[in-house]
Design a protein around this motif. Structure first.
Motif, mmCIF file in Angstrom:
data_model
loop_
_atom_site.group_PDB
_atom_site.id
_atom_site.type_symbol
_atom_site.label_atom_id
_atom_site.label_comp_id
_atom_site.label_asym_id
_atom_site.label_seq_id
_atom_site.Cartn_x
_atom_site.Cartn_y
_atom_site.Cartn_z
ATOM 1 N N ASN A 45 29.408 50.712 43.876
ATOM 2 C CA ASN A 45 28.295 50.437 42.965
ATOM 3 C C ASN A 45 28.211 51.561 41.951
ATOM 4 N N ASP A 46 27.894 51.207 40.725
ATOM 5 C CA ASP A 46 27.773 52.220 39.692
ATOM 6 C C ASP A 46 26.598 51.828 38.806
ATOM 7 N N LYS A 47 25.464 52.455 39.103
ATOM 8 C CA LYS A 47 24.224 52.078 38.417
ATOM 9 C C LYS A 47 24.298 52.335 36.915
ATOM 10 N N ASP A 48 24.844 53.506 36.556
ATOM 11 C CA ASP A 48 24.899 53.855 35.133
ATOM 12 C C ASP A 48 25.749 52.880 34.336
ATOM 13 N N LEU A 49 26.794 52.413 34.966
ATOM 14 C CA LEU A 49 27.689 51.486 34.280
ATOM 15 C C LEU A 49 27.161 50.058 34.380
ATOM 16 N N GLY A 50 26.228 49.861 35.321
ATOM 17 C CA GLY A 50 25.650 48.540 35.493
ATOM 18 C C GLY A 50 26.548 47.589 36.254
ATOM 19 N N ASN A 99 32.454 53.419 17.569
ATOM 20 C CA ASN A 99 33.376 54.546 17.771
ATOM 21 C C ASN A 99 33.589 54.973 19.229
ATOM 22 N N TRP A 100 34.792 55.461 19.454
ATOM 23 C CA TRP A 100 35.175 55.980 20.760
ATOM 24 C C TRP A 100 35.885 57.322 20.584
ATOM 25 N N ALA A 101 35.782 58.156 21.625
ATOM 26 C CA ALA A 101 36.606 59.368 21.685
ATOM 27 C C ALA A 101 37.234 59.417 23.069
ATOM 28 N N SER A 102 38.400 59.997 23.162
ATOM 29 C CA SER A 102 39.083 60.024 24.446
ATOM 30 C C SER A 102 39.907 61.297 24.589
ATOM 31 N N ALA A 103 39.953 61.813 25.805
ATOM 32 C CA ALA A 103 40.785 62.987 26.078
ATOM 33 C C ALA A 103 41.438 62.844 27.439
ATOM 34 N N THR A 104 42.655 63.329 27.536
ATOM 35 C CA THR A 104 43.396 63.278 28.796
ATOM 36 C C THR A 104 44.056 64.635 29.013
ATOM 37 N N ASN A 112 32.407 55.938 24.715
ATOM 38 C CA ASN A 112 32.028 54.992 23.665
ATOM 39 C C ASN A 112 30.741 55.500 22.985
ATOM 40 N N TYR A 113 30.829 56.716 22.410
ATOM 41 C CA TYR A 113 29.615 57.384 21.925
ATOM 42 C C TYR A 113 28.971 56.671 20.742
ATOM 43 N N GLY A 114 29.762 55.841 20.044
ATOM 44 C CA GLY A 114 29.237 55.229 18.827
ATOM 45 C C GLY A 114 28.553 53.896 19.039
ATOM 46 N N PRO A 155 22.183 52.446 22.845
ATOM 47 C CA PRO A 155 22.320 53.730 23.567
ATOM 48 C C PRO A 155 22.621 53.542 25.054
ATOM 49 N N ASP A 156 22.172 52.439 25.641
ATOM 50 C CA ASP A 156 22.429 52.209 27.072
ATOM 51 C C ASP A 156 23.897 51.900 27.363
ATOM 52 N N LEU A 157 24.628 51.523 26.342
ATOM 53 C CA LEU A 157 26.031 51.162 26.561
ATOM 54 C C LEU A 157 26.995 52.262 26.128
#
Lengths: 158, 554
Positions: free
Chosen positions: B41-46, B470-475, B493-495, B499-501
């Motif tokens: 379960n992942d509440k933040d992700l829904g 917009n998205w940002a990603s780092a590996t 997915n900061y953009g 805001p909830d998503l």
């Protein structure tokens, strides 16, 4: 799941069997048919079959490195590199310009419907096998920078 | 269970017989792959985990080879259930495929399940892709006959695999290929021609149909190469058959033929390559059961219709992925699809070692451009009919151009840089709404610390004007030695307008590998969307959890 375990048990009993190169005919980059059985059969010569694809970055990195080091190595060991492209018909047409663009100097064979890959149960590429006298004598699953030098050291012992 | 015992029986008896003669080598070989996931379960992700949170897909492939004979089977186990969004027909454990094959230099004969491809696969291809849950092998017989070097003939008959069963239709096929360059003893030119026939015979259930049980399809192809130049072309025709606009809806009122043209040409020499492909497809969806058309699992698919765009490996470049559009859908006046037309161009260049741009180790450059449109023509609604123009470019579905530069700076440093610009018409491709324009920048660097120890860092950014924005990603990846690697990554997915998503999709994991064995564990979140392999895609829902995968060969 019980059934699956039963099969696994059976596999365990046979795990020490030796493995031979399959008898497959595949096209090379010039459209000629190459036989795995008869075209890679020089006695005691080591054949490195490296499975790759045009979209696989570590594969290309590995082959680039091998291409750069090949000549120096061949002074020490009698071996040949064969790059097996697992590209399907989506990307297969990109193989020729990419290989020439990079200036790779090894034979390329096209495993378009992945018969060779399936035969060896390869899940991920890069995947490299070393074959001597038609027997698979070494397997390297994956690639990290530096693996190519390790592989050369290994070749000296095979 | 019966199937398993039968197969084991055959295996054992072959082993016993073979082991009696010591001179003849008996080979036993195969592989095991296991992919398990514990959904959390992942509440933040829904997301909530499914009823069976621990799921696993397992494949065991075992073969025996004795002289020219090979017998094999593949057992598959999906316990308690298959991973999320796999075809529900993959249920529990059973023998999935089996075969016996005899092969010498002239004859190659298979009974049981087999994988075959005619030409580029536009009419028929059987293949397995476990990540996508595709295994459309035929169960029946295949003969490949190569009496002379310049001639090859194939004949197949079978029923297509679906889940642990086969589809309710018969598939027939034949293919011939002539090596003209061998016949006419051309030394420097390669020239071959080929042709194929494929038929699907499925009983029609509608009364008084305007099409026949058996759908015939034909193809012709030519392949040419001379010094650095090469070209190939393939034309396919499928006779009139019911057009399926929606899954399970087989109507008698909308009957059309299909066709496809694929042309490729290029030139390459050392350090330089250029390649161009054109493809036009009209009503080319082909399934072993008509009602299976447009199912989301690629179940019972007969042909291989990949999207001809560059396969990107960066995370953010795989959010808006084009999927080939072979089918027909005349939903309303704004969605008019009867196929696709377009192409792509690739360019490869190697700046030589020692040149200004090449530096000490050389610099590699790759450019790619692709452009895909809906087929243009006249469409009639609500009557449901169309007349396409042969070279009619309708509404744009997808355009992409990208540049990739690879540069080795020293024995220790290596870097890569990519820029990608995409124009993705979601309304036409996914039949949802809107259009998305994106720009993706990605850069990566690998630093070698010692023999097989290295660090790889990747940074990516995606600018999008619509959808999730917009998205940002780092590996970061750390290869400890040739056996152990660990990595961590995040896509943010900061953009997102909501805001909830604005979710983080973080992952952390490690892998161990030795010889032919690889074991990997991962903890993190899976972004919902398409997972694509080779231009064919599968939808996966958002999830969160721990995964374990293992593969080995024996």
């Amino acid at each position: 799941m019980k059934k699956f375990s039963l099969l696994l048990l059976f596999v365990g009993l046979h795990a020490f069997a030796q493995k031979e190169l399959p008898n497959l005919q595949l096209p090379n980059l010039d459209g000629k048919t190459v036989s795995l059985k008869s075209d890679f059969s020089e006695k005691d010569k080591l054949y490195i079959f490296s499975f790759w694809a045009t979209w696989c970055t570590p594969c290309i990195q590995e082959l680039d490195e091998m291409n750069d080091l090949k000549e120096a190595w061949q002074k020490e060991v009698n071996f040949e590199i064969v790059a097996v492209s697992t590209d399907d018909s989506r990307t297969q047409k990109r193989v020729k310009p990419l290989v020439n663009g990079k200036g790779w100097e090894f034979s390329i064979i096209l495993d378009t419907n992945q018969d060779f890959k399936r035969y060896l149960s390869i899940v991920n590429i890069p995947y490299t096998i070393v074959v001597k006298n038609q027997q698979i004598v070494h397997i390297q699953n994956g690639y990290v920078p530096g693996n190519e030098k390790e592989l050369l050291e290994k070749l000296k012992t095979l | 269970m019966k199937k398993i015992l039968l197969c084991l029986g055959i295996f054992c008896s072959v082993s016993i017989v073979a082991q009696e003669k010591e001179n003849d080598k008996l080979n036993f070989f195969g592989g095991l792959e296991s992919n398990s996931q514990w959904y959390l379960n992942d509440k933040d992700l829904g997301v909530q985990h499914p009823v069976n949170p621990i799921r696993s897909n397992n494949y065991l492939f075992a073969n025996l080879r004795y002289k020219g004979w090979t017998a094999g089977l593949q057992a598959e186990s999906y316990e308690e259930e298959a991973l999320l969004n796999y075809n529900p027909r993959y249920d529990k454990t059973d023998v999935a495929t089996y075969f016996i094959r005899y092969k010498n230099e002239i004859v190659d004969l298979t009974a049981g399940y087999f994988y075959e491809q005619f030409g580029s696969g536009l009419l028929m291809r059987q293949w397995e892709d476990r990540q996508l849950g595709i295994n459309n092998a035929l169960r029946g017989g295949r003969l490949i006959f190569t009496p002379v070097k310049w001639f090859k003939m194939k004949g197949v008959y079978g029923r297509q695999r679906t889940g642990f069963d086969v589809a309710n239709s018969d598939i027939y096929g034949a293919d011939v290929e002539f090596g003209l360059s061998d016949i006419f003893k051309m030394q420097t030119t390669e020239l071959s021609v080929g042709g194929s026939y494929v038929a699907r015979d499925e009983k029609i259930l509608v009364p008084n149909p305007y099409y026949s049980n058996r759908t015939d399809a034909y193809a012709g192809r030519i392949n040419f190469a001379h010094s650095g130049y090469y070209a190939s072309a393939e034309y396919n025709y499928k006779m009139p058959d019911a057009v399926i606009e929606k899954k399970e809806e087989v109507k008698n009122t909308f009957v059309k033929p299909g066709n496809a043209l694929l042309v490729n040409m290029g030139y390459s020499k050392k350090g330089f390559g250029i390649d161009a492909t054109f493809r036009r497809m009209e009503n080319m969806s082909f399934y072993s059961e008509r009602a299976a058309n447009k199912n989301q699992f690629n179940d019972r698919i007969m042909n291989f219709l990949p999207s001809l765009t560059k396969q990107q490996h960066y995370n953010l470049a795989n959010i808006y992925v084009y999927q080939a559009q072979p089918g027909v859908n005349l939903a309303d006046n704004t969605v008019l699809k009867a196929g696709e037309i377009g192409g792509q161009i690739d360019f490869f260049y190697n700046f030589k070692k020692g040149s200004v741009l090449g530096g000490k180790y050389g610099t590699k450059l790759a450019l790619n451009y692709s452009d895909w449109h809906a087929l243009g023509g006249d469409f009639y609604l609500p009557k449901k009919d169309y007349n396409t123009d042969y070279f009619g470019f309708g509404k744009r579905m997808f355009t992409e151009y990208n540049i990739e530069i690879n540069k080795k700076w020293s024995d220790k440093w290596q870097s890569a840089f990519s820029y990608i610009n995409q124009n993705y018409n979601s309304k036409l491709i996914e039949e949802t709404f809107g259009e998305v324009k994106t720009n993706v920048l990605a850069a990566e660097a690998t630093y070698k610390l010692k023999a097989t120890r290295s660090i790889r860092l990747v940074g990516e950014h995606l600018w999008a004007d619509a959808d999730k924005k917009n998205w940002a990603s780092a590996t970061a990846e750390f290869n400890i030695n040739s056996m152990f690697s660990v990595y961590t990554s995040d896509m943010y997915n900061y953009g997102n307008d909501d805001p909830d998503l604005r979710n983080h999709y973080y992952n952390v994991g490690g892998a161990f590998r030795k010889n032919s064995t690889r074991i990997a564990v991962n903890y993190g979140r899976q972004r919902g969307g398409l997972v694509c392999v080779g231009g064919v895609c599968r939808f996966v829902p958002e999830s969160s959890g721990i995964s374990l995968s293992l593969n080995t060969t024996f």
